[in-house]
Design a protein around this motif. Structure first.
Motif, mmCIF file in Angstrom:
data_model
loop_
_atom_site.group_PDB
_atom_site.id
_atom_site.type_symbol
_atom_site.label_atom_id
_atom_site.label_comp_id
_atom_site.label_asym_id
_atom_site.label_seq_id
_atom_site.Cartn_x
_atom_site.Cartn_y
_atom_site.Cartn_z
ATOM 1 N N UNK A 243 8.634 -7.633 5.611
ATOM 2 C CA UNK A 243 7.611 -7.093 6.172
ATOM 3 C C UNK A 243 6.521 -6.927 6.946
ATOM 4 N N UNK A 244 5.489 -7.159 7.651
ATOM 5 C CA UNK A 244 4.895 -7.230 7.911
ATOM 6 C C UNK A 244 5.231 -8.308 9.651
ATOM 7 N N UNK A 261 1.073 -4.930 10.456
ATOM 8 C CA UNK A 261 0.072 -5.306 8.807
ATOM 9 C C UNK A 261 -0.716 -4.121 9.530
ATOM 10 N N UNK A 262 -1.763 -3.538 8.143
ATOM 11 C CA UNK A 262 -2.217 -2.694 7.440
ATOM 12 C C UNK A 262 -3.071 -3.725 6.460
ATOM 13 N N UNK A 263 -3.687 -3.997 6.427
ATOM 14 C CA UNK A 263 -4.264 -5.186 5.568
ATOM 15 C C UNK A 263 -4.842 -4.754 4.400
ATOM 16 N N UNK A 264 -5.054 -5.007 2.978
ATOM 17 C CA UNK A 264 -5.544 -4.768 2.010
ATOM 18 C C UNK A 264 -5.911 -5.002 0.834
ATOM 19 N N UNK A 265 -6.803 -4.935 0.585
ATOM 20 C CA UNK A 265 -7.030 -5.840 -1.007
ATOM 21 C C UNK A 265 -6.962 -5.254 -2.284
ATOM 22 N N UNK A 266 -7.074 -6.376 -3.057
ATOM 23 C CA UNK A 266 -7.172 -5.748 -4.869
ATOM 24 C C UNK A 266 -8.395 -6.796 -5.408
ATOM 25 N N UNK A 267 -8.531 -5.926 -7.102
ATOM 26 C CA UNK A 267 -9.454 -7.176 -7.432
ATOM 27 C C UNK A 267 -8.584 -6.439 -8.859
ATOM 28 N N UNK A 268 -8.367 -7.523 -10.155
ATOM 29 C CA UNK A 268 -7.828 -6.778 -11.063
ATOM 30 C C UNK A 268 -9.043 -7.762 -12.160
ATOM 31 N N UNK A 269 -9.151 -7.022 -13.137
ATOM 32 C CA UNK A 269 -9.827 -6.696 -14.084
ATOM 33 C C UNK A 269 -9.785 -7.069 -15.521
ATOM 34 N N UNK A 307 -6.782 -2.759 10.276
ATOM 35 C CA UNK A 307 -5.879 -2.792 11.357
ATOM 36 C C UNK A 307 -6.536 -4.066 12.362
ATOM 37 N N UNK A 308 -6.179 -4.804 11.542
ATOM 38 C CA UNK A 308 -7.086 -6.330 13.394
ATOM 39 C C UNK A 308 -6.075 -7.538 12.869
ATOM 40 N N UNK A 309 -4.963 -7.167 12.621
ATOM 41 C CA UNK A 309 -3.937 -8.232 13.317
ATOM 42 C C UNK A 309 -3.542 -9.274 12.314
ATOM 43 N N UNK A 310 -2.752 -10.736 12.680
ATOM 44 C CA UNK A 310 -2.982 -11.106 11.226
ATOM 45 C C UNK A 310 -3.960 -12.218 10.574
ATOM 46 N N UNK A 311 -5.096 -11.387 10.581
ATOM 47 C CA UNK A 311 -5.610 -12.029 9.070
ATOM 48 C C UNK A 311 -5.464 -12.249 7.594
ATOM 49 N N UNK A 312 -5.342 -13.048 7.452
ATOM 50 C CA UNK A 312 -4.373 -12.654 5.958
ATOM 51 C C UNK A 312 -5.541 -13.403 5.053
#
Length: 394
Positions: A243-244, A261-269, A307-312
Motif C-alpha cells: 500500500x501507501x 497516501x490519499x487519506x479517506x474516511x468511512x462510516x457504516x450504518x 493529501x496530508x502525509x502519514x496521518x492515520x
C-alpha cells in the motif's frame, strides 16, 4: 490477497506477510465498497485547477491538501498537477478502463469458481452532479469512455435519478442530473479478503499474521532475504504490495516509485430497520465527494481525499462531515450516533495508474503491486493477473 490468490492458482507456493492480526486492516477494510468498472475518471483531471484555492485554504473541503515539510509530498503534488490536463487524463482513462475490464472478468471467474460470501451485488450506480456545468463535463467523460469501449452509461435528469433510486427523492432538487451505469457492482472488501485468506490457507499457502517486514536484503540484482519480526525468509520472488508504505520499502533497495497516501474516511450504518430509506443503487455525490454503497443490511458511506502525509488518525470532524452528508442526501434515514468510523490510506500515483511489475533498475526478483488509489478494489483482480503473466515471462 488477490495477487496471492492469482499466484497460487498459477501454481506458485505463496507466503503472505502481514503485520496486522487479520486481513483487510489497511485501505480495504472500510472502503467505499464500489466496483467502479465503467466510470474510472482519474483524480488528476483538468477541472482540478479551478478547485485549487479551496483545496489549499478550506479546512472543510472534501478534497484537502495540507502542505507538509516533506519533499516527497511536494514532488508527488507537482507530478499530480502536471497530470491534470486533457491528454494525460484521456490516456489514463483508457488504460484504467482496459484494466477494469480485465479485473471484472477475473473477479467474475473467481466468483463462479469459489462462490465467496462477500455481499457481492450488481445494483448499478448513480453519479450525481450539482450543476449543469458539472453535468456537461460528465457528459464529455461518458462520451470519451464510450469511444474507448466502456460499458453502457447514460445521463439522466434529477427526476429520473430519483425514479431509479427512490431514496434520493428528497435530494433530487439539489442536483442537475446524474450518470447512470446499470452494470456497476458492490462488494464488502473486508469479507472478500477474509474469504480469500481462508481459500489460500486451505490450499497450502502460509499466511503470517502479526509479522512486520523490517527490511529487504539486496545483493546485486536480487532480493536475497526478507527480514521480519519473526526472522528472515528467503523466496524466489518477492511481491511488494504494502500500500501507501510501499514507496518507503522500495526506496531502501534503490527503487523510487511515485506513491503517496490519499487519506479517506468511512462510516457504516445499520439499515435493517429502515430498508427503504437507504439506497439500493450505489450513489456517488460528486459535490460532497461521498459514496453510498449498500452491503446487505448495512450502508457504507465513504469519501474525502486528504493529501496530508502519514496521518492515520480518525478525526471526529471528518466523521461528523460524513454524518452530515448522509443527513443531507438521505434525510429520511435515521442513524443517530450508531456509526462505525474508519479511516484508510489509499496508495496513489500522480496519474492514477497503478504500478504492477518490475521496477526499472530494481532487483530482478522484486515485483511491485501498488499505487491503485481509490480504485484498488476495482482493479485488484486484473492487476493480479497482469503480475502473474509478467512473472511467467521472467
Amino acid at each position: 490477497m488477490t495477487t496471492a490468490y492469482a499466484l497460487q492458482q498459477a501454481g506458485y507456493q505463496v507466503t503472505v506477510l502481514e503485520r496486522a492480526a487479520q486481513p483487510a486492516m489497511g485501505a480495504s477494510g472500510g472502503n467505499g465498497a464500489q466496483l467502479s468498472y465503467s466510470y474510472v475518471q482519474p483524480l488528476a483531471d483538468p477541472g482540478i485547477w479551478a478547485s485549487l484555492p479551496k483545496l489549499l485554504l478550506d479546512p472543510d473541503s472534501p478534497l484537502r491538501f495540507r502542505l507538509q515539510a516533506d519533499p516527497r509530498q511536494w514532488a508527488w503534488g507537482l507530478q499530480f498537477l502536471g497530470a491534470c490536463n486533457h491528454r494525460t487524463s484521456a490516456a489514463s482513462t483508457q488504460a484504467l478502463l482496459q484494466l477494469a475490464t480485465e479485473s471484472r472478468l477475473a473477479f467474475e471467474a473467481l466468483q463462479a469458481r469459489e462462490q465467496l460470501d462477500c455481499d457481492h451485488a450488481t445494483p448499478g450506480k448513480l453519479v450525481l452532479y450539482p450543476t449543469q456545468a458539472s453535468l456537461d463535463a460528465a457528459a464529455r467523460q461518458v462520451a470519451l469512455q464510450a469511444r474507448l469501449g466502456g460499458a453502457a452509461q447514460h445521463l439522466v435528469s434529477a427526476a429520473e435519478a430519483a425514479r431509479i433510486e427512490p431514496a434520493l427523492h428528497h435530494y433530487a432538487a439539489h442536483i442537475a442530473g446524474a450518470v447512470h451505469t446499470p452494470s456497476e457492482s458492490v462488494v464488502d472488501a473486508r469479507a472478500l479478503c477474509e474469504q480469500l485468506a481462508r481459500v489460500l490457507q486451505t490450499r497450502g499457502a502460509q499466511l503470517c499474521w502479526n509479522t512486520e517486514v523490517l527490511s529487504l536484503a539486496r545483493t546485486h540484482d536480487r532480493i536475497t532475504a526478507v527480514h521480519t519480526t519473526q526472522g528472515p525468509l528467503q523466496a524466489d520472488h518477492v511481491v511488494l504490495a504494502s500500500g501507501w508504505e510501499s514507496a518507503d520499502q522500495a526506496r531502501r533497495v534503490g527503487v523510487r516509485i511515485p506513491v503517496y497516501p490519499l487519506k479517506g474516511y468511512s462510516i457504516t450504518l445499520d439499515a435493517s430497520a429502515q430498508p427503504e430509506a437507504a439506497p439500493r443503487v450505489s450513489v456517488t455525490d460528486t459535490c460532497r465527494k461521498v459514496v453510498f454503497a449498500r452491503l446487505g443490511d448495512r450502508l457504507r458511506v465513504a469519501g474525502m481525499v486528504e493529501i496530508v502525509g502519514a496521518d492515520t488518525a480518525v478525526h471526529p470532524a471528518r466523521i461528523r462531515s460524513l454524518q452530515q452528508s448522509t443527513q443531507a442526501v438521505l434525510p429520511q434515514l435515521r442513524h443517530g450516533d450508531a456509526v462505525q468510523p474508519w479511516t484508510g490510506m489509499r496508495p496513489a500515483t500522480p496519474t492514477g495508474l497503478p504500478i504492477t511489475g518490475r521496477a526499472a533498475g530494481g532487483p530482478r526478483n522484486l515485483w511491485l503491486q501498488t499505487g491503485h488509489g481509490a480504485l484498488g478494489l476495482t482493479l485488484s483482480f486484473g492487476s493480479a493477473q497482469r503480475l502473474v503473466a509478467a512473472l511467467a515471462q521472467a
